[in-house]
Enzyme design. Structure first.
Site, mmCIF file in Angstrom:
data_model
loop_
_atom_site.group_PDB
_atom_site.id
_atom_site.type_symbol
_atom_site.label_atom_id
_atom_site.label_comp_id
_atom_site.label_asym_id
_atom_site.label_seq_id
_atom_site.Cartn_x
_atom_site.Cartn_y
_atom_site.Cartn_z
ATOM 1 N N CYS A 94 -70.458 -1.346 -8.499
ATOM 2 C CA CYS A 94 -72.103 -2.581 -8.228
ATOM 3 C C CYS A 94 -72.702 -1.418 -7.465
ATOM 4 O O CYS A 94 -73.780 -0.328 -7.800
ATOM 5 C CB CYS A 94 -72.469 -3.308 -8.573
ATOM 6 S SG CYS A 94 -73.608 -4.234 -9.076
ATOM 7 N N HIS A 172 -68.130 -5.597 -11.247
ATOM 8 C CA HIS A 172 -67.058 -5.915 -9.973
ATOM 9 C C HIS A 172 -65.385 -6.515 -9.967
ATOM 10 O O HIS A 172 -65.609 -7.310 -10.552
ATOM 11 C CB HIS A 172 -67.930 -7.064 -9.240
ATOM 12 C CG HIS A 172 -69.396 -6.893 -9.137
ATOM 13 N ND1 HIS A 172 -69.460 -6.900 -7.705
ATOM 14 C CD2 HIS A 172 -70.293 -6.423 -9.199
ATOM 15 C CE1 HIS A 172 -70.605 -6.604 -7.322
ATOM 16 N NE2 HIS A 172 -71.527 -6.858 -8.587
ATOM 17 N N GLU A 174 -63.774 -6.681 -7.702
ATOM 18 C CA GLU A 174 -63.150 -7.242 -6.415
ATOM 19 C C GLU A 174 -63.543 -9.279 -7.368
ATOM 20 O O GLU A 174 -63.362 -9.912 -6.571
ATOM 21 C CB GLU A 174 -64.315 -7.078 -5.567
ATOM 22 C CG GLU A 174 -65.267 -7.567 -5.454
ATOM 23 C CD GLU A 174 -66.603 -7.362 -6.088
ATOM 24 O OE1 GLU A 174 -67.997 -6.238 -5.689
ATOM 25 O OE2 GLU A 174 -66.029 -5.753 -6.513
#
Length: 231
Positions: A94, A172, A174
């Site tokens: 990002c 993202h 994660e």
């Protein structure tokens, strides 16, 4: 292999209670890959002494824009350029994706279509992968010599590879459903588009390809590479 996580921001305590901060989420994403980790709060000017302090580097997301006038952003760009020069592998997610592009000659702007939030589909070399997104800024011009390897209708440069030196992703990998739900609850006013928020809420029920991206990131870090000037 030791991975340095360069923290470009921190979530408020309310969100950290869900899944931890950026570094905790990246450690979870890369768990089982035989890595060790060290975190640096670069947004607070806590930098490594050298690009050689870790075997690879991972730059997190952030509430800041890469084009904003903060001393640490310019310092981080210099760090990226040095890491690329000496072949210390670097991954950006990002804000990190945008920062690396900007540091290497690309252009980052706010997307005229507004925020991209929640589960989105991205085409990686003919394979569609769902990943969670939360951004308005994006890379609108990739650096010379970089290769865009993923895109969709609203994000042309969704993932970029820089030879064996850097690998970056706008989404993202994660972020799981808990973090997206938390962001919706705390930051939906920033988005200002109820239809996008409703779509993000609906997407919470569907799987994302975080594990696939985690494996790709780990494989990138472990790839053999030679420093410039070495045989």
């Amino acid at each position: 292999m030791k991975i340095g996580i360069l923290m470009c921001g921190a979530f408020p305590e309310q969100l950290q209670e869900l899944t931890g901060d950026y570094d905790a989420m990246f450690q979870a994403l890369l768990s089982g890959q035989d890595f060790t980790f060290e975190s640096y709060s670069v947004f607070e000017n806590e930098f490594p002494n050298s690009v050689d302090d870790c075997d690879g580097w991972l730059i997190s997301g952030s509430r800041f824009g890469v084009y904003e006038d903060h001393d640490w952003i310019g310092r981080l760009e210099n760090f990226v350029r040095e890491a690329v020069t000496v072949a210390r592998p670097i991954v950006g997610i990002c804000f990190g994706h945008q920062l690396i592009a900007q540091a290497l000659g690309g252009t980052v702007e706010k997307y005229e279509g507004g925020w991209e939030v929640g589960r989105k589909m991205y085409e990686f070399g003919g394979v569609e992968l769902p990943l969670n997104a939360w951004h308005q800024d994006q890379v609108v011009k990739a650096p010379e010599g970089a290769l865009t390897i993923a895109s969709n209708a609203t994000c042309e440069h969704a993932a970029i590879i820089y030879g064996d030196r850097a690998f970056t992703v706008q989404a993202h990998p994660e972020f799981g459903a808990e973090m997206i739900e938390g962001l919706i609850m705390t930051r939906s006013d920033q988005v200002g588009d109820l239809a996008k928020i409703d779509a993000a809420l609906e997407g919470l029920e569907h799987p994302v390809a975080n594990e696939i991206l985690g494996d790709q990131i780990a494989d990138f870090f472990r790839s053999n590479r030679t420093r410039d000037g070495e045989a």
